[in-house]
Scaffold this motif. Sequence first.
Motif, PDB file in Angstrom:
ATOM      1  N   ALA A  59       5.108  -5.734  -3.982  1.00  0.00           N
ATOM      2  CA  ALA A  59       4.830  -6.681  -2.904  1.00  0.00           C
ATOM      3  C   ALA A  59       4.711  -6.003  -1.542  1.00  0.00           C
ATOM      4  O   ALA A  59       5.363  -4.995  -1.265  1.00  0.00           O
ATOM      5  N   VAL A  60       3.863  -6.602  -0.719  1.00  0.00           N
ATOM      6  CA  VAL A  60       3.698  -6.206   0.675  1.00  0.00           C
ATOM      7  C   VAL A  60       3.814  -7.475   1.522  1.00  0.00           C
ATOM      8  O   VAL A  60       3.699  -8.589   1.014  1.00  0.00           O
ATOM      9  N   ASP A  61       4.044  -7.271   2.805  1.00  0.00           N
ATOM     10  CA  ASP A  61       4.145  -8.383   3.744  1.00  0.00           C
ATOM     11  C   ASP A  61       2.929  -8.382   4.660  1.00  0.00           C
ATOM     12  O   ASP A  61       2.453  -7.313   5.062  1.00  0.00           O
ATOM     13  N   TYR A  75       3.586 -13.967   4.985  1.00  0.00           N
ATOM     14  CA  TYR A  75       3.356 -14.048   3.547  1.00  0.00           C
ATOM     15  C   TYR A  75       3.807 -12.757   2.877  1.00  0.00           C
ATOM     16  O   TYR A  75       3.726 -11.680   3.451  1.00  0.00           O
ATOM     17  N   ARG A  76       4.249 -12.888   1.632  1.00  0.00           N
ATOM     18  CA  ARG A  76       4.631 -11.739   0.807  1.00  0.00           C
ATOM     19  C   ARG A  76       3.978 -11.921  -0.554  1.00  0.00           C
ATOM     20  O   ARG A  76       3.996 -13.013  -1.121  1.00  0.00           O
ATOM     21  N   GLY A  77       3.401 -10.836  -1.060  1.00  0.00           N
ATOM     22  CA  GLY A  77       2.760 -10.909  -2.365  1.00  0.00           C
ATOM     23  C   GLY A  77       2.148  -9.582  -2.744  1.00  0.00           C
ATOM     24  O   GLY A  77       2.395  -8.551  -2.108  1.00  0.00           O
ATOM     25  N   TYR A 122       3.216 -15.021  -3.055  1.00  0.00           N
ATOM     26  CA  TYR A 122       4.172 -15.846  -3.801  1.00  0.00           C
ATOM     27  C   TYR A 122       5.348 -16.289  -2.929  1.00  0.00           C
ATOM     28  O   TYR A 122       6.183 -17.069  -3.372  1.00  0.00           O
ATOM     29  N   GLN A 123       5.364 -15.807  -1.682  1.00  0.00           N
ATOM     30  CA  GLN A 123       6.397 -16.238  -0.733  1.00  0.00           C
ATOM     31  C   GLN A 123       5.770 -16.463   0.635  1.00  0.00           C
ATOM     32  O   GLN A 123       4.792 -15.805   1.000  1.00  0.00           O
ATOM     33  N   GLU A 127      10.643 -17.460   1.546  1.00  0.00           N
ATOM     34  CA  GLU A 127      10.941 -18.431   0.483  1.00  0.00           C
ATOM     35  C   GLU A 127       9.803 -18.455  -0.532  1.00  0.00           C
ATOM     36  O   GLU A 127       8.636 -18.298  -0.175  1.00  0.00           O
ATOM     37  N   ASP A 128      10.141 -18.670  -1.800  1.00  0.00           N
ATOM     38  CA  ASP A 128       9.107 -18.789  -2.826  1.00  0.00           C
ATOM     39  C   ASP A 128       8.183 -19.951  -2.495  1.00  0.00           C
ATOM     40  O   ASP A 128       8.643 -21.002  -2.019  1.00  0.00           O
TER      41      ASP A 128
END
Length: 164
Positions: A59-61, A75-77, A122-123, A127-128
């Motif tokens: 994952a990256v932000d 976002y994170r994914g 996915y976040q 948060e998810d």
Amino acid sequence: MFKKIWVPLMLVAVMLTACGKAGLPAPTGDVILKVTGDVASPNVGDECQFDAALIEEYAVDQTIDDPWMGDGLEYRGILLSKAWELCGGSKDATVATLVAKDGMTLDVAREDLEQWPIMLAYQVGGEDLVDDLGGPVKLVFPAEARETYVDDQWMWWVVEVQIQ
């Protein structure tokens, strides 16, 4: 005799893992994304499957201005290009077709996913992503891709990426 065989086998296993050739592990949690089609490195049957923990490993932000939820969202994914790479997407394939659980599809050209950090998030905000916010996986575009991919092409509820 045992030592002569065991040591070389362990060395090969360590080298494969260090070189990333051992492949993705199978997910242990609920599968939230699968990559199918022209993939050389599946982790379950003939496809790549990801749960949240496996996505988190890569994952990256990104801070993204989301046309539907507001500006400056964290976002994170996993980058779409990284999913392609991890699953061994064919060098001859030219498109990733994303499929949402509501039946919507969207083609992302390979050159676009290599040029821009297009994310399978996915976040959001740590948060998810829940179903009401397009989760568990949502396609988000960075600002530099917004002329090519307009607001209506942001995709919620992504369940599959087909490499073709």
